[in-house]
Design an enzyme around this catalytic site. Sequence first.
Site, PDB file in Angstrom:
ATOM      1  N   ASN A   7       0.874  -1.169   0.000  1.00 13.58           N
ATOM      2  CA  ASN A   7       0.000   0.000   0.000  1.00 13.58           C
ATOM      3  C   ASN A   7       0.912   1.219   0.000  1.00 13.58           C
ATOM      4  O   ASN A   7       1.463   1.590   1.031  1.00 13.58           O
ATOM      5  CB  ASN A   7      -0.887  -0.061   1.253  1.00 13.58           C
ATOM      6  N   ARG A  91      -2.603  -2.155  -3.398  1.00 12.32           N
ATOM      7  CA  ARG A  91      -3.801  -1.375  -3.171  1.00 12.32           C
ATOM      8  C   ARG A  91      -3.737  -0.175  -4.112  1.00 12.32           C
ATOM      9  O   ARG A  91      -2.758   0.576  -4.089  1.00 12.32           O
ATOM     10  CB  ARG A  91      -3.851  -0.880  -1.730  1.00 12.32           C
ATOM     11  N   HIS A 180     -12.464   2.575   0.531  1.00 14.18           N
ATOM     12  CA  HIS A 180     -12.413   1.551   1.601  1.00 14.18           C
ATOM     13  C   HIS A 180     -13.127   0.261   1.171  1.00 14.18           C
ATOM     14  O   HIS A 180     -13.602  -0.494   2.027  1.00 14.18           O
ATOM     15  CB  HIS A 180     -13.102   2.038   2.894  1.00 14.18           C
ATOM     16  N   ARG A 241     -10.695  15.463   7.695  1.00  7.65           N
ATOM     17  CA  ARG A 241     -11.555  15.763   6.524  1.00  7.65           C
ATOM     18  C   ARG A 241     -12.966  16.102   7.005  1.00  7.65           C
ATOM     19  O   ARG A 241     -13.457  15.514   7.961  1.00  7.65           O
ATOM     20  CB  ARG A 241     -11.621  14.559   5.592  1.00  7.65           C
ATOM     21  N   GLU A 385      -7.751  -5.656   5.209  1.00  5.11           N
ATOM     22  CA  GLU A 385      -7.729  -5.292   3.789  1.00  5.11           C
ATOM     23  C   GLU A 385      -6.615  -6.027   3.049  1.00  5.11           C
ATOM     24  O   GLU A 385      -6.771  -6.389   1.885  1.00  5.11           O
ATOM     25  CB  GLU A 385      -7.542  -3.774   3.667  1.00  5.11           C
TER      26      GLU A 385
END
Length: 406
Positions: A7, A91, A180, A241, A385
């Site tokens: 990733n 990813r 996600h 965010r 993940e």
Amino acid sequence: MKILVLNCGSSSVKYQLIEMTGRKALARGLMERIGMKGAVLSHRRYDGDKVKLAAAIPDHQAAIECVLSILLSANHGVITDSGEIAAVGHRVVHGGEKFRTSVLINPEVMDQLEECIELAPLHNPHNIKGIKACGRLLPQAPQVAVFDTAFHSQMPDFAYLYGIPYSLYKKYGIRRYGFHGTSHYYISRRAAGMLGRDIKELKLVTCHLGNGCSMAAVDGGVSIDTSMGFTPVEGLLMGTRCGDVDPAALLHIMGREELSLGDANVLLNKHSGLLGISGVSNDMREILQESQNGHRRARLALAVFCYRVRKYIAAYGAAMGGLDGVVFTGGIGENAPEVRELCCRKLAFLGIELDFEANNAMVSKEGFICTPTSKVKVLVVPTNEELVIAEDTEKIVKQMARKEQT
Ligand code: ADP
């Protein structure tokens, strides 16, 4: 078969080497501060052996070289030859409308990935750098791209379209994509397993609450709506965010504060969320601590955070026309019982009954946090993940091998 999962972020590379027989992570780690002073690699082997290394790491290729050398090292390594790495799974944040499933990387796919950069200029370029570096460092290993957006690619048009001129969707691909995806996929499947039910007959709301936060309505195993949108800024309140905000308010702020596009981007991505409201921190642990100390704005940030999750749970129940389960994951979802409790408040009308004792005890592990009679089950599932990326990579590499044989 051993698969390396990568990733690659702007200044970091997260990795895991997974032995697919037994689904075991042989080693995992994180290289941080790539291209900056004081780059550091934190590496951990399956047996608990841990090491931190400082090195001069100018770019992603140097970072991956460093990861490979620790995987091969006599003292901390888990392989003796880089040829043992059968494939690399990456990813990739944004697959746009082109990539609805994971793909084997070839020159044509690379061109299409480059085209997706304009949709995710902050993320995709770094993912691509990682792919190119592995092409040079592990030329024997096939590479697979696994997209954050893919699980949401079956959303109906009425869920993914924004209320702006349709021509802008056609011209620039402005629509909800969602992110996600591998996490929502993993926890929905795992929850179905824990419920002993077929995923095809379940209506689940999945809540990934980490630094980035998103929720999905997973109906029959398919994501039919999700809270992040064209970018990962929309939806829930996050660490830094903003989540949902009136777009015209942003135009107003830009005018009043004379902000450039770049300034506005930084405002929404880096100075908002828990940090923006509380003025204290983007870290939920500190927000909880300060709330307990009576800090008014920390309490407010916590309240906004949980209120939004609660609204989305009910909204997604409506989107699916029913609800069987709510699943929490991510650093906050897995570790913060106080937050889960606030997110589930006032939802008894939907059939959600939290078991407070079970909820308080459920930290960093998987299990049920609802009463046995709760109509809607509430679960905590630590996400994985990397495993989803490794499994997709294995499947695609095996398909490729079969094709080559025939
Ligand atoms: P990322 O999205 O970067 O993978 P994580 O899933 O690790 O992030 O989540 C990070 C968030 O989880 C941070 O807000 C952090 O404060 C929060 N978190 C981690 N542990 C706890 C805890 N014990 N209690 C409350 N929040 C926690």
